[in-house]
Scaffold this motif. Structure first.
Motif, PDB file in Angstrom:
ATOM      1  N   LEU A  19       5.289   9.253   8.875  1.00  0.00           N
ATOM      2  CA  LEU A  19       4.295   8.204   8.638  1.00  0.00           C
ATOM      3  C   LEU A  19       4.900   6.981   7.948  1.00  0.00           C
ATOM      4  N   SER A  20       5.965   7.215   7.232  1.00  0.00           N
ATOM      5  CA  SER A  20       6.570   6.070   6.544  1.00  0.00           C
ATOM      6  C   SER A  20       7.373   5.200   7.500  1.00  0.00           C
ATOM      7  N   GLY A  21       7.658   5.713   8.683  1.00  0.00           N
ATOM      8  CA  GLY A  21       8.405   4.919   9.651  1.00  0.00           C
ATOM      9  C   GLY A  21       9.910   5.021   9.489  1.00  0.00           C
ATOM     10  N   VAL A  22      10.362   5.718   8.455  1.00  0.00           N
ATOM     11  CA  VAL A  22      11.797   5.818   8.214  1.00  0.00           C
ATOM     12  C   VAL A  22      12.494   6.579   9.342  1.00  0.00           C
ATOM     13  N   THR A  23      11.742   7.415  10.027  1.00  0.00           N
ATOM     14  CA  THR A  23      12.365   8.265  11.042  1.00  0.00           C
ATOM     15  C   THR A  23      12.937   7.497  12.218  1.00  0.00           C
ATOM     16  N   ARG A  24      12.666   6.204  12.313  1.00  0.00           N
ATOM     17  CA  ARG A  24      13.264   5.479  13.435  1.00  0.00           C
ATOM     18  C   ARG A  24      14.667   4.986  13.131  1.00  0.00           C
ATOM     19  N   LEU A  25      15.166   5.260  11.951  1.00  0.00           N
ATOM     20  CA  LEU A  25      16.522   4.827  11.617  1.00  0.00           C
ATOM     21  C   LEU A  25      17.570   5.708  12.276  1.00  0.00           C
ATOM     22  N   GLY A  26      18.784   5.204  12.311  1.00  0.00           N
ATOM     23  CA  GLY A  26      19.856   5.980  12.922  1.00  0.00           C
ATOM     24  C   GLY A  26      19.868   5.762  14.411  1.00  0.00           C
ATOM     25  N   THR A  27      20.969   6.170  15.063  1.00  0.00           N
ATOM     26  CA  THR A  27      21.067   5.898  16.498  1.00  0.00           C
ATOM     27  C   THR A  27      20.036   6.681  17.281  1.00  0.00           C
TER      28      THR A  27
ATOM     29  N   ASN B 219       6.508   7.265  -2.130  1.00  0.00           N
ATOM     30  CA  ASN B 219       5.449   7.045  -1.142  1.00  0.00           C
ATOM     31  C   ASN B 219       5.466   5.635  -0.556  1.00  0.00           C
ATOM     32  N   LYS B 220       6.674   5.123  -0.397  1.00  0.00           N
ATOM     33  CA  LYS B 220       6.777   3.737   0.052  1.00  0.00           C
ATOM     34  C   LYS B 220       7.011   3.680   1.552  1.00  0.00           C
ATOM     35  N   PRO B 221       6.158   2.991   2.263  1.00  0.00           N
ATOM     36  CA  PRO B 221       6.419   2.847   3.693  1.00  0.00           C
ATOM     37  C   PRO B 221       7.629   1.940   3.936  1.00  0.00           C
ATOM     38  N   PHE B 222       8.146   2.023   5.134  1.00  0.00           N
ATOM     39  CA  PHE B 222       9.374   1.305   5.454  1.00  0.00           C
ATOM     40  C   PHE B 222       9.031  -0.152   5.768  1.00  0.00           C
ATOM     41  N   ILE B 223       9.057  -0.989   4.755  1.00  0.00           N
ATOM     42  CA  ILE B 223       8.685  -2.383   4.994  1.00  0.00           C
ATOM     43  C   ILE B 223       9.760  -3.378   4.591  1.00  0.00           C
ATOM     44  N   ASP B 224      10.764  -2.925   3.917  1.00  0.00           N
ATOM     45  CA  ASP B 224      11.813  -3.901   3.613  1.00  0.00           C
ATOM     46  C   ASP B 224      13.195  -3.331   3.852  1.00  0.00           C
TER      47      ASP B 224
ATOM     48  N   LEU C 282       0.842  -1.191   0.000  1.00  0.00           N
ATOM     49  CA  LEU C 282       0.000   0.000   0.000  1.00  0.00           C
ATOM     50  C   LEU C 282       0.878   1.240   0.000  1.00  0.00           C
ATOM     51  N   LYS C 283       0.539   2.202  -0.870  1.00  0.00           N
ATOM     52  CA  LYS C 283       1.320   3.429  -0.841  1.00  0.00           C
ATOM     53  C   LYS C 283       0.907   4.279   0.340  1.00  0.00           C
ATOM     54  N   LEU C 284       1.807   5.149   0.757  1.00  0.00           N
ATOM     55  CA  LEU C 284       1.444   6.071   1.835  1.00  0.00           C
ATOM     56  C   LEU C 284       0.312   6.942   1.342  1.00  0.00           C
ATOM     57  N   ASP C 285      -0.629   7.179   2.249  1.00  0.00           N
ATOM     58  CA  ASP C 285      -1.831   7.819   1.785  1.00  0.00           C
ATOM     59  C   ASP C 285      -1.714   9.334   1.962  1.00  0.00           C
ATOM     60  N   ILE C 286      -0.723   9.897   1.235  1.00  0.00           N
ATOM     61  CA  ILE C 286      -0.512  11.347   1.235  1.00  0.00           C
ATOM     62  C   ILE C 286      -0.254  11.743  -0.207  1.00  0.00           C
ATOM     63  N   SER C 287      -0.479  13.040  -0.511  1.00  0.00           N
ATOM     64  CA  SER C 287      -0.319  13.489  -1.891  1.00  0.00           C
ATOM     65  C   SER C 287       1.054  13.143  -2.434  1.00  0.00           C
ATOM     66  N   GLU C 288       1.082  12.840  -3.726  1.00  0.00           N
ATOM     67  CA  GLU C 288       2.344  12.468  -4.337  1.00  0.00           C
ATOM     68  C   GLU C 288       2.973  13.651  -5.045  1.00  0.00           C
ATOM     69  N   LYS C 289       2.811  14.781  -4.466  1.00  0.00           N
ATOM     70  CA  LYS C 289       3.389  15.993  -5.043  1.00  0.00           C
ATOM     71  C   LYS C 289       4.905  15.868  -5.135  1.00  0.00           C
ATOM     72  N   ASP C 290       5.512  16.566  -6.084  1.00  0.00           N
ATOM     73  CA  ASP C 290       6.969  16.616  -6.137  1.00  0.00           C
ATOM     74  C   ASP C 290       7.480  17.206  -4.818  1.00  0.00           C
ATOM     75  N   TRP C 291       8.487  16.577  -4.254  1.00  0.00           N
ATOM     76  CA  TRP C 291       8.891  17.008  -2.915  1.00  0.00           C
ATOM     77  C   TRP C 291       9.427  18.419  -2.880  1.00  0.00           C
TER      78      TRP C 291
ATOM     79  N   TYR D  32      14.436   8.520   0.457  1.00  0.00           N
ATOM     80  CA  TYR D  32      14.033   8.789  -0.924  1.00  0.00           C
ATOM     81  C   TYR D  32      12.768   8.007  -1.267  1.00  0.00           C
ATOM     82  N   GLU D  33      12.790   6.714  -0.942  1.00  0.00           N
ATOM     83  CA  GLU D  33      11.636   5.878  -1.287  1.00  0.00           C
ATOM     84  C   GLU D  33      10.362   6.392  -0.615  1.00  0.00           C
TER      85      GLU D  33
END
Ligand code: SF4
Ligand code: SF4
Lengths: 496, 359
Positions: free
Chosen positions: A133-141, A283-288, A110-119, A277-278
């Motif tokens: 919302l993508s969950g990427v923010t939990r990366l890093g120390t 609009n890809k959530p952090f799943i892989d 499922l894509k993230l349910d937010i507008s796909e506007k150019d960033w 980037y993803e």
């Protein structure tokens, strides 16, 4: 403009060369597994609340755990299917809630349910929200700071962002594989996105000085980013640690025991940038996640892209060698956890799975052998750099009393004297002197235990000493707080 | 084969409770032939391939040139002396291991070889035996074994015999054998001479030629004369990191420095620097005894300090004392200061106050 800068390396450390079983330049995609176990605490942040119930249908990419009140980032289901159960399990010495999902192995998400506007047209708030919302923010120390409590500091407090891909460990993910083809452009774009989110940050990409080709390509692509620098460093362990990057690149001392975020520095690895980037562009959530299978305990050493929550069993079963017993280690040969329960899942902190053979054979005259393939800090073996070194778990000798050869001191990257501290701890001399001699500066790189010819578990003794000191009422805040002006939330600064 | 014998030994021990005490001996033999089967318990999961055995064997390898030269110059009797030294040193080590119920440590492999090499060629075998026993017991075991000793055991033994049997230790020297295969075909040399180059200098102010000194044609202690071999061994040791370069370098440099200036101010008391460097046990001491990790400081600054102290003391003792050779005394004296030096350096290093760092 010249974006490349070479830095002088730090004092101490050790260069691991030519260990057999380096990850190969090959990426295999492992599809969605039948069942995943998703821990509700992954990477940086507190455990989140499950927002699904047993029996619910979930889609890959749907948020299944979220807690906007505490410091955390949302967690997604990585496959499409049905919630089978919600259980508590011991996961790396911590009780963690898991959501078990049974799926139908379809590869859609499922894509993230937010507008796909150019960033480039988005406001910072929109970008931050998407990232959160993508969950990427939990990366890093310490997470990636956004206004949604994903890190301990706010985006405006970030002064430096380190992207590290130095490869100072015995086994390293290859930047070449991660950044092959289009990915390189994605990476550069990811950096630009982060710059927009962290407006004050100067971004350093730290690479090994062996990566000539890659660094030249990146230099061409970034020539007009005046907030960007390509720092080339010697790939000497433990250069990849934040504790070592800050002194080598910025020339400042580090508040040992604290996170780099406390001094306004965020450090992420190359994969994290690609995930950014993803999330933003696709609009890809952090799943892989990409994981490197390294070490001579595997038949092959590919990079594998797996869904988060895939049980280890699924990943390594086809690759483990069958002739010998192997030990499977998470992330780092030097500091990693032992993985003995193959039913545990992969979470977002995994980057390597290392397998080395258990060696319990007793070699005849082991100490007289020329040792063409032996790895050692000393030069007492007839080995050359280009001879491959095959690591195993044997301790290669008997435990003996310390002979004060001071190799441990020579390799210690933070300049403390491990054998002195270890002796004091063993003699139960637990007092302020330990603290004065910098016991809390130890960053736990385990190099001292590695080099010791007397096979003394120095790093472990030092850890014990730290714990005993804390019982006595001394802790690292006393060594750091008077000398550093730290940022971040109070609970993460040790101020009570 | 060896495996079977050892297993037989272990079985014997299990059956017979009285023999239990000898377990360390068997363990040591076992460990000598076979590597360990132990694996790492927690991280780091993989550790360095070196162990103390290899560490010590490296020192022995570095001593091979000196050893061969000793045999070459002074006959096969040298080997006999070394065997004596190993037997008696080993025995005292074993006795203590049994009394203390701990493992036999590898340190005596080196002590047992270094000790005889520092003795004069005419030394009777019983002096070797007494010296090594004294050295092992009072140099090492009374402090609690390898790693805790303050003084270098080989040196303790050497000094003990020097003081107890001064006649034997200083008066007569052999002229080295040099023709053909020399010592390899002979039990011992027959020509007696009475003075080493240092003594000659002290009594008659004659300088022995450089070539004689370098190649070891001048009389001296067993392993100390063939300077080129010592240098090769020493450089090998430094290269393997078993010996730290700091001590030998500062030691030799400071000997050079002090004797250079001494020679300028009072040429008839101080021998010229190159002569100083190449005579007596200086090189041997600098590379093989002063670098003993246990008895030298572990801090780098401490190593420099010790090197300078050693150089100073060596020159002073050589020039102003009744003894012609100052290396052993200097090293032993400085060994005694080592813990203090380390303590001071560590205190200084960690006593600094930091300023508040703002990011
Ligand atoms: S490396 Fe081991 S033997 Fe050497 S000083 Fe450190 S603790 Fe002692
Ligand atoms: S003391 Fe700590 S920082 Fe130093 S080498 Fe050992 S583990 Fe690493």
């Amino acid at each position: 403009m010249n974006r490349i800068k070479h830095y002088k390396t730090f004092k101490g450390g050790y260069k691991f060369v030519n260990f057999t079983g380096q990850p190969q330049d090959k990426l295999i995609e492992l599809g969605a597994p039948k069942e995943v176990l998703i821990p509700l605490r992954q990477g940086f942040g507190n455990e989140v609340m499950p927002i699904v119930k047993v029996g619910d249908e979930v889609k890959a990419g749907q948020i299944i755990g979220r807690d906007d009140e505490s410091i955390s980032s949302p967690i997604h289901s990585s496959i499409t299917g049905k919630v089978k159960e919600i259980i508590k399990k011991n996961y790396f010495r911590r009780e963690v809630t898991f959501i078990v999902i049974e799926g139908d192995t379809s590869s859609e998400w499922l894509k993230l349910d937010i507008s796909e506007k150019d960033w480039r047209l988005c406001t910072e708030e929109e970008l931050e929200k998407k990232l959160y919302l993508s969950g990427v923010t939990r990366l890093g120390t310490c997470g990636i700071p956004t206004r949604y409590k994903s890190s301990i500091i706010s985006p405006n407090e970030v002064e430096y962002l380190f992207v590290h891909g130095i490869g100072s460990e015995p086994y390293n993910i290859l930047p070449k594989t991660l950044l092959s083809g289009k990915k390189l452009f994605h990476f550069i774009e990811g950096i630009q996105i982060l710059k927009k989110i962290l407006p004050k940050a100067k971004i350093y990409l730290c690479l090994s000085n062996k990566e000539k080709k890659l660094s030249e390509e990146i230099e061409k692509l970034t020539y007009d980013f005046d907030w960007f620098e390509l720092a080339l460093l010697e790939p000497k362990y433990p250069q990849g640690y934040d504790e070592m990057l800050v002194p080598t690149i910025l020339g400042k001392s580090f508040p040992y025991g604290y996170s780099a975020a406390n001094i306004g520095i965020i450090s992420l690895n190359i994969r994290a940038i690609l995930h950014v980037y993803e999330a933003i562009v696709e609009n890809k959530p952090f799943i892989d996640r990409i994981i490197a299978l390294s070490g001579p305990g595997f038949k092959e050493n590919p990079h594998i892209k797996v869904r988060i929550g895939t049980p280890l069993q699924e990943i390594i079963k086809n690759y483990l060698v069958s002739e010998t017993r192997v030990r499977v280690i998470l992330n780092s040969l030097m500091t990693g956890h032992l993985l003995n329960d193959y039913s545990l899942p992969v979470d977002s902190t995994f980057s390597h799975i290392i397998a080395i053979p258990e060696n319990t054979t007793r070699e005849l005259f082991s100490f007289l052998r020329p040792g063409l393939h032996s790895y050692s800090y000393s030069n007492t073996f007839l080995t050359l750099k280009r001879f491959s070194k095959r690591p195993d778990t044997n301790i290669h000798g008997e435990e003996r009393p310390c002979i004060s050869c001071s190799w441990c001191e020579e390799v210690c990257p933070v300049g403390i004297i491990p054998h002195l501290l270890s002796k004091m701890v063993k003699k139960n001399m637990i007092d302020e002197r330990l603290m004065k001699y910098g016991i809390f500066n130890c960053i736990g790189c385990n190099l001292c235990s590695f080099v010791c010819p007397s096979k003394i578990p120095l790093a472990k003794n030092i850890k014990d000493g730290q714990e005993k000191l804390i019982v006595h009422g001394c802790d690292r805040t006393q060594c750091i707080l008077p000398y550093f002006d730290l940022k971040g939330l109070e609970e993460y600064r040790g101020i009570k | 084969m060896i495996r079977k014998l050892l297993d037989f030994g272990y079985k014997l021990l299990e059956k017979n409770k009285k023999l239990e005490k000898f377990k360390p001996v068997l363990n040591a033999v076992d460990g000598f032939f076979f590597g360990t089967a132990k694996t790492t318990i927690s991280s780091p999961h993989c550790v360095d391939c070196i162990d103390i055995k290899r560490f010590m064997v490296t020192v022995i390898i570095a001593l091979i040139p000196s050893l061969l030269s000793a045999v070459y110059f002074y006959g096969l009797r040298v080997i006999f002396l070394i065997i004596i030294s190993y037997i008696f040193g080993g025995l005292s080590e074993v006795v203590f291991a049994i009394i203390r119920k701990r493992e036999i440590e590898e340190g005596f492999l080196v002590t047992g070889l270094i000790f005889p090499l520092t003795l004069p060629p005419t030394v009777p075998w019983w002096v070797v035996a007494i010296g090594i026993i004294f050295g092992v017991i009072f140099g090492k075991e009374v402090f609690g074994g390898t790693g805790r000793n303050i003084f270098n055991p080989a040196l303790v033994g050497r000094i003990f015999v020097t003081i107890s049997f001064p006649k034997i230790m200083t008066i007569s020297w052999y002229k080295p054998l040099v023709k053909g295969i020399a010592g390899f075909g002979k039990w011992k040399p027959d020509a007696i001479t009475s003075a080493t180059p240092l003594m000659l200098y002290k009594s008659e102010k004659t300088l022995t030629s450089l070539k004689e000194l370098l190649f070891g044609f001048a009389p001296g202690c067993l392993g100390e004369t063939f300077k080129i071999g010592i240098m090769i061994g020493g450089i090998f040791l430094v290269f393997t990191k078993v010996a730290n370069w700091r001590i030998p370098l500062t030691y030799l440099l400071s000997v050079f420095f002090f004797s250079y200036f001494g020679h300028i101010f009072s040429p008839d008391k101080f021998a010229p620097p190159t002569f100083q460097l190449l005579t007596g046990g200086l090189l041997f001491g600098a590379f093989f005894m002063a670098t003993d990790p246990v008895t030298s400081p572990f801090t780098n600054q401490g190593k420099f300090i010790v090197g300078i102290m050693l150089g100073f003391l060596t020159v002073i003792i050589r020039v102003f004392s009744g003894y012609v050779e100052g290396v052993m005394f200097a090293i032993l004296l400085v060994n005694g200061f080592t813990p203090l030096i380390d303590y001071l350096v560590v205190e200084r290093k960690y006593g600094r106050k930091y300023k508040i760092i703002k990011y």
